[in-house]
Enzyme design. Structure first.
Site, mmCIF file in Angstrom:
data_model
loop_
_atom_site.group_PDB
_atom_site.id
_atom_site.type_symbol
_atom_site.label_atom_id
_atom_site.label_comp_id
_atom_site.label_asym_id
_atom_site.label_seq_id
_atom_site.Cartn_x
_atom_site.Cartn_y
_atom_site.Cartn_z
ATOM 1 N N CYS A 12 0.858 -1.175 0.000
ATOM 2 C CA CYS A 12 0.000 0.000 0.000
ATOM 3 C C CYS A 12 0.900 1.231 0.000
ATOM 4 O O CYS A 12 2.121 1.117 0.112
ATOM 5 C CB CYS A 12 -0.887 -0.018 1.238
ATOM 6 N N CYS A 84 -4.189 -0.689 -2.677
ATOM 7 C CA CYS A 84 -4.623 0.659 -3.016
ATOM 8 C C CYS A 84 -4.179 0.963 -4.437
ATOM 9 O O CYS A 84 -3.192 0.409 -4.925
ATOM 10 C CB CYS A 84 -4.100 1.700 -2.028
ATOM 11 N N CYS A 91 3.856 0.403 -8.266
ATOM 12 C CA CYS A 91 4.600 -0.785 -7.826
ATOM 13 C C CYS A 91 5.667 -1.158 -8.848
ATOM 14 O O CYS A 91 5.375 -1.289 -10.038
ATOM 15 C CB CYS A 91 3.646 -1.956 -7.639
#
Length: 150
Positions: A12, A84, A91
């Site tokens: 997250c 999220c 990422c």
């Protein structure tokens, strides 16, 4: 190649609520079949409302702490699960054979209102994560059995 236990990273932005609750839930519900961690792109302090919401479910995450994603870049995870949208979009690609999954949840830390109204959002998100894990864990256990890992 899947490991035993299955290696899972919940990711997250802040690693203060959603990913921390997911870590605690999978650790509790998944038992020894899962090695579970959580991290954030911009770690922040563990949210006390997340701790409280989890304690109401008899899961103690008060000993967990926020960690930066960089701490885990050299670990081969079976699953990297973003919780999220910002983490999903930012990422990095994990090395090796990690499968990336996205489970988007509202940010309970952004909830407005009274203390009780804010806590209600944490409870809802906790329950949504638990519900998804209730489906996902048996699927993963079947994969482990099918591959002769348990």
């Amino acid at each position: 190649m899947m490991h035993y236990p299955v290696r899972v990273l919940f990711l997250c932005t802040g690693n203060s609520a959603r990913s921390q609750m997911a870590e605690g839930l999978l650790r509790t519900l998944g038992g020894n079949d899962f090695e579970v961690h959580s991290a954030g792109l911009e770690p922040q302090e563990l949210n006390p409302r997340a701790v409280k919401a989890m304690a109401e479910s008899n899961i103690d995450i008060s000993g967990q702490h926020s960690k930066h994603l960089n701490e885990f870049l050299d670990i081969q995870f079976d699953y990297v699960i973003t919780v999220c949208d910002r983490a999903r979009d930012s990422c990095p690609t994990f090395p090796r054979d990690s499968e990336n999954i996205h489970w988007g949840y509202d940010d309970p830390a952004a909830a407005q209102g009274t203390e009780e109204e804010k806590l209600a959002v944490f409870r809802r998100v906790r329950n949504e994560i638990r519900q998804r894990l209730g489906i996902w864990i048996p699927v993963m256990r079947k994969k482990l059995r099918d591959r002769g890992l348990v």
